[in-house]
Design an enzyme around this catalytic site. Structure first.
Site, PDB file in Angstrom:
ATOM      1  N   LYS A  26       0.773  -1.300   0.095  1.00  0.00           N
ATOM      2  CA  LYS A  26       0.059  -0.066  -0.030  1.00  0.00           C
ATOM      3  C   LYS A  26       0.905   1.152  -0.057  1.00  0.00           C
ATOM      4  O   LYS A  26       0.640   2.290  -0.876  1.00  0.00           O
ATOM      5  CB  LYS A  26      -0.696  -0.091   1.177  1.00  0.00           C
ATOM      6  CG  LYS A  26      -1.278   1.225   1.629  1.00  0.00           C
ATOM      7  CD  LYS A  26      -2.133   1.297   3.104  1.00  0.00           C
ATOM      8  CE  LYS A  26      -2.138   2.523   3.759  1.00  0.00           C
ATOM      9  NZ  LYS A  26      -1.457   3.181   4.449  1.00  0.00           N
ATOM     10  N   ASN A  27       2.062   1.379   0.811  1.00  0.00           N
ATOM     11  CA  ASN A  27       2.699   2.346   1.019  1.00  0.00           C
ATOM     12  C   ASN A  27       3.731   2.774  -0.196  1.00  0.00           C
ATOM     13  O   ASN A  27       4.455   3.815  -0.130  1.00  0.00           O
ATOM     14  CB  ASN A  27       3.460   2.346   2.312  1.00  0.00           C
ATOM     15  CG  ASN A  27       2.517   2.664   3.429  1.00  0.00           C
ATOM     16  OD1 ASN A  27       1.393   2.993   3.227  1.00  0.00           O
ATOM     17  ND2 ASN A  27       3.002   2.557   4.851  1.00  0.00           N
ATOM     18  N   CYS A 124      -4.791   7.765   8.720  1.00  0.00           N
ATOM     19  CA  CYS A 124      -5.216   7.223  10.072  1.00  0.00           C
ATOM     20  C   CYS A 124      -5.008   8.356  11.220  1.00  0.00           C
ATOM     21  O   CYS A 124      -4.086   9.148  11.248  1.00  0.00           O
ATOM     22  CB  CYS A 124      -4.428   6.072  10.625  1.00  0.00           C
ATOM     23  SG  CYS A 124      -4.739   4.552   9.653  1.00  0.00           S
ATOM     24  N   ARG A 129      -0.136  14.519  12.993  1.00  0.00           N
ATOM     25  CA  ARG A 129       0.174  14.349  11.423  1.00  0.00           C
ATOM     26  C   ARG A 129       0.127  15.664  10.670  1.00  0.00           C
ATOM     27  O   ARG A 129      -0.572  15.605   9.538  1.00  0.00           O
ATOM     28  CB  ARG A 129      -0.689  13.264  10.651  1.00  0.00           C
ATOM     29  CG  ARG A 129      -0.608  11.990  11.459  1.00  0.00           C
ATOM     30  CD  ARG A 129      -1.401  10.924  10.697  1.00  0.00           C
ATOM     31  NE  ARG A 129      -0.397  10.306   9.640  1.00  0.00           N
ATOM     32  CZ  ARG A 129      -0.564   9.317   8.874  1.00  0.00           C
ATOM     33  NH1 ARG A 129      -1.731   8.619   8.971  1.00  0.00           N
ATOM     34  NH2 ARG A 129       0.222   8.889   8.292  1.00  0.00           N
ATOM     35  N   ASP A 314       3.785   0.710  12.031  1.00  0.00           N
ATOM     36  CA  ASP A 314       2.972  -0.150  11.650  1.00  0.00           C
ATOM     37  C   ASP A 314       2.858  -1.443  11.927  1.00  0.00           C
ATOM     38  O   ASP A 314       1.944  -2.085  11.690  1.00  0.00           O
ATOM     39  CB  ASP A 314       2.613   0.056  10.002  1.00  0.00           C
ATOM     40  CG  ASP A 314       2.505   1.854   9.719  1.00  0.00           C
ATOM     41  OD1 ASP A 314       2.365   2.495  10.457  1.00  0.00           O
ATOM     42  OD2 ASP A 314       2.739   1.680   8.338  1.00  0.00           O
ATOM     43  N   ARG A 422      -8.894  -0.328   3.507  1.00  0.00           N
ATOM     44  CA  ARG A 422      -7.874   0.451   3.001  1.00  0.00           C
ATOM     45  C   ARG A 422      -6.434  -0.017   2.822  1.00  0.00           C
ATOM     46  O   ARG A 422      -5.563   0.440   1.922  1.00  0.00           O
ATOM     47  CB  ARG A 422      -7.986   1.972   3.852  1.00  0.00           C
ATOM     48  CG  ARG A 422      -7.151   3.077   3.386  1.00  0.00           C
ATOM     49  CD  ARG A 422      -7.574   4.403   4.374  1.00  0.00           C
ATOM     50  NE  ARG A 422      -6.744   4.315   5.397  1.00  0.00           N
ATOM     51  CZ  ARG A 422      -5.571   4.810   5.546  1.00  0.00           C
ATOM     52  NH1 ARG A 422      -5.101   4.806   4.620  1.00  0.00           N
ATOM     53  NH2 ARG A 422      -4.847   4.950   6.643  1.00  0.00           N
TER      54      ARG A 422
HETATM   55  C1  UD1 Z   1       0.981   6.383   3.156  1.00  0.00           C
HETATM   56  C2  UD1 Z   1       2.130   5.975   3.940  1.00  0.00           C
HETATM   57  O1  UD1 Z   1       3.214   5.571   3.267  1.00  0.00           O
HETATM   58  N1  UD1 Z   1       1.972   5.992   5.178  1.00  0.00           N
HETATM   59  C3  UD1 Z   1       3.128   5.768   5.872  1.00  0.00           C
HETATM   60  C4  UD1 Z   1       3.982   6.746   6.050  1.00  0.00           C
HETATM   61  O2  UD1 Z   1       3.076   7.782   6.888  1.00  0.00           O
HETATM   62  P1  UD1 Z   1       3.674   9.399   6.639  1.00  0.00           P
HETATM   63  O3  UD1 Z   1       4.600   9.328   5.607  1.00  0.00           O
HETATM   64  O4  UD1 Z   1       2.454  10.274   6.975  1.00  0.00           O
HETATM   65  O5  UD1 Z   1       4.696   9.498   7.978  1.00  0.00           O
HETATM   66  P2  UD1 Z   1       5.869  10.320   8.317  1.00  0.00           P
HETATM   67  O6  UD1 Z   1       7.008   9.399   8.163  1.00  0.00           O
HETATM   68  O7  UD1 Z   1       5.947  11.287   7.421  1.00  0.00           O
HETATM   69  O8  UD1 Z   1       5.700  10.789   9.798  1.00  0.00           O
HETATM   70  C5  UD1 Z   1       6.491  10.537  10.815  1.00  0.00           C
HETATM   71  C6  UD1 Z   1       6.458  11.440  11.865  1.00  0.00           C
HETATM   72  O9  UD1 Z   1       6.825  12.598  11.319  1.00  0.00           O
HETATM   73  C7  UD1 Z   1       5.983  13.692  11.554  1.00  0.00           C
HETATM   74  N2  UD1 Z   1       5.582  14.627  10.391  1.00  0.00           N
HETATM   75  C8  UD1 Z   1       5.593  14.302   9.110  1.00  0.00           C
HETATM   76  C9  UD1 Z   1       5.429  15.065   8.227  1.00  0.00           C
HETATM   77  C10 UD1 Z   1       5.384  16.681   8.480  1.00  0.00           C
HETATM   78  O10 UD1 Z   1       5.306  17.548   7.530  1.00  0.00           O
HETATM   79  N3  UD1 Z   1       5.775  17.060   9.638  1.00  0.00           N
HETATM   80  C11 UD1 Z   1       5.735  16.004  10.634  1.00  0.00           C
HETATM   81  O11 UD1 Z   1       5.887  16.508  11.808  1.00  0.00           O
HETATM   82  C12 UD1 Z   1       4.614  12.832  11.588  1.00  0.00           C
HETATM   83  O12 UD1 Z   1       3.699  13.774  12.705  1.00  0.00           O
HETATM   84  C13 UD1 Z   1       5.153  11.359  12.390  1.00  0.00           C
HETATM   85  O13 UD1 Z   1       5.295  11.920  13.874  1.00  0.00           O
HETATM   86  O14 UD1 Z   1       5.046   6.439   7.040  1.00  0.00           O
HETATM   87  C14 UD1 Z   1       4.621   6.085   8.250  1.00  0.00           C
HETATM   88  C15 UD1 Z   1       6.262   5.985   9.065  1.00  0.00           C
HETATM   89  O15 UD1 Z   1       6.533   4.759   8.562  1.00  0.00           O
HETATM   90  C16 UD1 Z   1       3.934   5.070   8.354  1.00  0.00           C
HETATM   91  O16 UD1 Z   1       3.255   4.736   9.515  1.00  0.00           O
HETATM   92  C17 UD1 Z   1       2.635   5.154   7.205  1.00  0.00           C
HETATM   93  O17 UD1 Z   1       2.033   3.964   7.134  1.00  0.00           O
HETATM   94  C1  PEP Z   2      -0.712   5.018   9.338  1.00  0.00           C
HETATM   95  C2  PEP Z   2      -0.932   4.176   8.180  1.00  0.00           C
HETATM   96  O1  PEP Z   2      -1.231   4.648   6.602  1.00  0.00           O
HETATM   97  P1  PEP Z   2      -1.736   6.139   6.406  1.00  0.00           P
HETATM   98  O2  PEP Z   2      -0.420   6.907   6.343  1.00  0.00           O
HETATM   99  O3  PEP Z   2      -2.169   5.872   4.898  1.00  0.00           O
HETATM  100  O4  PEP Z   2      -2.855   6.634   7.415  1.00  0.00           O
HETATM  101  C3  PEP Z   2      -0.680   2.610   7.898  1.00  0.00           C
HETATM  102  O5  PEP Z   2      -0.720   2.013   6.966  1.00  0.00           O
HETATM  103  O6  PEP Z   2      -0.720   2.130   9.041  1.00  0.00           O
END
Ligand code: UD1
Ligand code: PEP
Length: 441
Positions: A26-27, A124, A129, A314, A422
């Site tokens: 998915k990711n 989620c 986020r 995850d 999802r």
């Molecule tokens: C669709 C997808 O691929 N989702 C994955 C992606 O989420 P996603 O890309 O949203 O996760 P991030 O690695 O960006 O988030 C990690 C941390 O950074 C923080 N942060 C992020 C962006 C930002 O602009 N500011 C900020 O503070 C977030 O709040 C969080 O605490 O990576 C996560 C970490 O492996 C996984 O749990 C999710 O399943």
């Molecule tokens: C946090 C997850 O996904 P998303 O970033 O799509 O919400 C997840 O896959 O567990």
């Protein structure tokens, strides 16, 4: 089992056993679909699972004029972006649906159209986020960001310019944002403190196939030399290591034995080490991984989630259910999201003994220490689980509740299960194939 209603009855207490197949991640798949927007010619993506996030991104791509043809059984997507310019309307009425992917449309749309509207994001609810890193990156490339009521409008008055950026934290999405923007920006971009998750590495594979020049150094520095044009790609997605680990945890929690066809070792090394420490056993062959409970007691552990190559956040929620069946005190410190233990309330209601703490327990201090976040958990086991009425809170939390219901004595009613679609392909059919006693309303 086909399309499911939102309520599932689960009669638990029996080991899950048998074989299921896991397809593409998915990711990764959702990001590779966005990357197709950057090409001047069509792309072909293989090993695509039938999950809602793929449907959501398909809808968004179509809104932007990408022709998407899917062979769902074969798992193949043809993505033709040649009409994107002619389909362009300035104020597209897009919805993020349940997904966080729309924010990644920024770079590709800025390159092609000079502007983009990004709706408020889904995904989620496991923490605040924010998207501040994404917006800072886009601004550094020269984009102008204007926050609107239902989203953000982004424009690029001139061609985006390569830049030098250090992330405050190795965010997966922000690293992908940078990659998808830098590949066609003018000049060189350097990102330090980048995330290097396997799904990011596969996105880099795709971009290289499209004509990009990207190098990844051992110290988390990614360097991109912008190019003037990119073409379509043909690619087979890496396997979904989160889904594979979820089934592994289900095998452990129910005392079962599941062969996960399609699961691959290299992306799961850290999970496999932990699985073994808890007392689970596995056997790896060329086609997949068999995960099983060998009998006897499971062992408690200390665990900290982290960015890759650490233990993935995850994987945490499903494994916590298995830890309720381990002997002694397990400590789990969640360092990626500040609010990922909400799902344990329902487990407690089923008989688990789990306490959550604001302190950083069990390891090093993290970003969330000394703040108001319950981001450490202590699990005391083994505790028998009893059936309950449960409401699915989020994707992984929801799957964890399903596992708990399968491990529990009695019949649970699990509501809101469509959230699980999802990220888990045909999970109802897979549960039936593993001998689960489930039925719809
Ligand atoms: C669709 C997808 O691929 N989702 C994955 C992606 O989420 P996603 O890309 O949203 O996760 P991030 O690695 O960006 O988030 C990690 C941390 O950074 C923080 N942060 C992020 C962006 C930002 O602009 N500011 C900020 O503070 C977030 O709040 C969080 O605490 O990576 C996560 C970490 O492996 C996984 O749990 C999710 O399943
Ligand atoms: C946090 C997850 O996904 P998303 O970033 O799509 O919400 C997840 O896959 O567990």
């Amino acid at each position: 089992m086909g399309a499911m209603t939102d309520l599932l009855y689960v009669a638990g207490g029996n080991p899950l056993s048998g074989e299921i197949t896991v397809r593409g991640a998915k990711n990764f798949v959702s990001k590779a679909m966005v990357a197709a927007l950057l090409g001047e010619t069509p792309s072909v993506l293989r090993n695509v699972p039938q999950i809602r996030d793929v449907a959501v991104v398909t809808g968004l791509l179509q809104l932007h004029g990408v022709r998407v043809e899917a062979d769902e059984a074969a798992g193949t997507l043809h993505l033709d972006p040649t009409d994107v310019e002619s389909a362009h309307v300035a104020d597209i009425d897009a919805h993020a649906g349940s997904s966080r992917i729309p924010i990644l449309f920024c770079g590709p749309l800025l390159h092609r159209l000079g502007e983009a509207f990004i709706p408020d994001l889904g995904g989620c609810r496991i923490g605040d986020r924010p998207i501040n890193y994404h917006l800072d990156i886009l601004r550094q490339f020269g984009a102008v960001v204007d926050k609107r009521e239902n989203g953000i409008r982004i424009t690029a008055p001139q061609r985006l310019q390569g830049t030098k950026i250090a992330l405050p934290y190795p965010s997966v999405g922000a690293t992908e944002q940078l990659l998808l923007t830098a590949v066609r920006a003018e000049g060189i971009t350097e990102l330090s403190n980048a995330a290097i998750e396997p799904e990011i590495m596969d996105l880099i594979n795709v971009l290289q196939k499209m004509g990009a020049i990207i190098s990844v150094a051992t110290d988390r520095v990614i360097r991109i030399e912008g190019v003037d044009r990119l073409v379509g790609y043909q690619h087979t997605s890496l396997s979904d290591r989160i889904e594979a680990a979820s089934w592994a945890s289900a095998a452990l929690a129910t005392g079962g034995d599941i062969y996960v066809r399609g699961a691959t070792q290299p992306e799961m090394t850290t999970f496999l080490n932990t699985f073994r420490k808890v007392g689970g056993e596995f056997a790896i062959d060329d086609e997949g991984i068999r995960f099983y409970h060998p009998g006897g007691d499971l062992r408690s552990i200390t665990l900290e989630t982290d960015v890759h190559p650490g233990f993935m956040t995850d994987w945490q929620q499903p494994l916590v259910v298995a830890l309720t069946q381990a002997t002694g005190l397990s400590i789990v410190h969640e360092t990626v999201y500040e609010n990922r233990f909400g799902f344990v309330d329902a487990l407690r209601g089923m008989g688990a003994t789990i306490q959550v703490y604001k302190e950083c327990l069990g390891g090093r201090p993290c970003r969330f220490g000394q703040r108001n976040f319950y981001h450490s958990a202590v699990i005391s086991g083994p505790t028998p689980l009893a059936a309950a009425d449960i409401e699915v809170p989020d994707l992984r939390g929801g799957f964890s509740h399903l596992i708990a219901a399968l491990a529990a004595k009695g019949t649970s009613a699990v509501r809101g299960i469509s959230l699980i679609d999802r990220g888990y392909e045909h999970f109802g059919d897979k549960l039936l194939a593993l001998g689960a006693d489930i039925s719809r309303d």
